[in-house]
Design a protein around this motif. Sequence first.
Motif, short mmCIF file in Angstrom:
data_model
loop_
_atom_site.label_atom_id
_atom_site.label_comp_id
_atom_site.label_asym_id
_atom_site.label_seq_id
_atom_site.Cartn_x
_atom_site.Cartn_y
_atom_site.Cartn_z
N GLY A 8 11.44 -26.23 31.18
CA GLY A 8 10.77 -26.58 29.89
C GLY A 8 9.25 -26.61 30.34
N MET A 9 8.72 -27.05 31.50
CA MET A 9 7.33 -27.13 31.72
C MET A 9 6.94 -26.33 33.09
SD MET A 9 6.03 -31.10 31.01
CE MET A 9 6.79 -30.97 29.48
N PHE A 11 7.16 -27.09 36.11
CA PHE A 11 6.60 -28.23 36.87
C PHE A 11 7.50 -28.84 37.79
CE2 PHE A 11 6.32 -32.93 37.09
CZ PHE A 11 5.05 -33.05 37.80
N THR A 13 11.63 -28.92 37.69
CA THR A 13 13.14 -28.40 37.88
C THR A 13 13.31 -26.95 38.17
OG1 THR A 13 13.20 -28.45 35.56
CG2 THR A 13 14.19 -30.40 36.60
N SER A 53 18.23 -23.97 33.17
CA SER A 53 19.12 -24.84 32.99
C SER A 53 19.93 -24.54 31.44
CB SER A 53 18.38 -26.22 32.46
OG SER A 53 17.51 -26.35 31.39
N ILE A 56 17.69 -24.54 28.45
CA ILE A 56 16.74 -23.46 28.03
C ILE A 56 17.15 -21.92 28.21
CG2 ILE A 56 14.80 -22.47 29.45
CD1 ILE A 56 13.91 -25.17 28.67
#
Lengths: 94, 143
Positions: A8-9, A11, A13, A53, A56
């Motif tokens: 998502g970010m 950053f 994962t 994931s 996503i």
Amino acid sequence: MKVVTVCGMGFGTSLMLLMDIQSIAKNHGYEVQGEAVDLGSAKGKVCDFMVASSEISAELSDESVEVISINNLLDKDEIEAKVMPVIQKLHQRG
Amino acid sequence: MLTLTEGLIELDVKAKDAEDSIRKAGQLLVNEGLADQGYVDAMVKGFKEVGPYIVVAPNIAFPHARPELGAKEKGVSLIRLSQPVVFGHPTNDPITLVCALCGTDSTSHIQMLQALADILRDEEKLNVIMNTATSKEEILSII
């Protein structure tokens, strides 16, 4: 061979996923280049396959490359079982 | 690599929903001086806007936000909920363990994340954290 991992970010994962994929591939004797990005930067990235994931991956359905969906990002067995067949297939294709 | 302290752990926390659980995990980061309140708001905003991507495994969520949104030091907090809450993930709901992450740049926290992942991958340790631990000391002793 290049993989793009997506979260998502961009950053945490995605980078964790990338490191796991590279180490699994290495154990099988493959060298995989990679980049970890956030969802916004992932669209249209040039690569051989993407891994994200499950949450996503639905957002990446328009991509031209195969998108592998992982339910449990902590489960290396799941990652290996889903990613290795794709790496082997791409390798055979050259 | 994983610096958890008693102040960063809370067991059997009551949370009414996913947002509340993110706020409660984030509050521990604020209390310990690792992030400011804006960072907690950013984690909630990220969850609302991007969705439950922070759910990394069955029953486990890792809320986080961009470093520039108020992270002061890298760190992680860990809360176990008394009643699991739904985050809206296709396969991994409901969530019992919420680990709020913060990092000050895009790479320094990766070792911390790996260390945390290694602990949660260990079935025995995961069972202690998720089920059997009755005190913070018990969790600190296995980390």
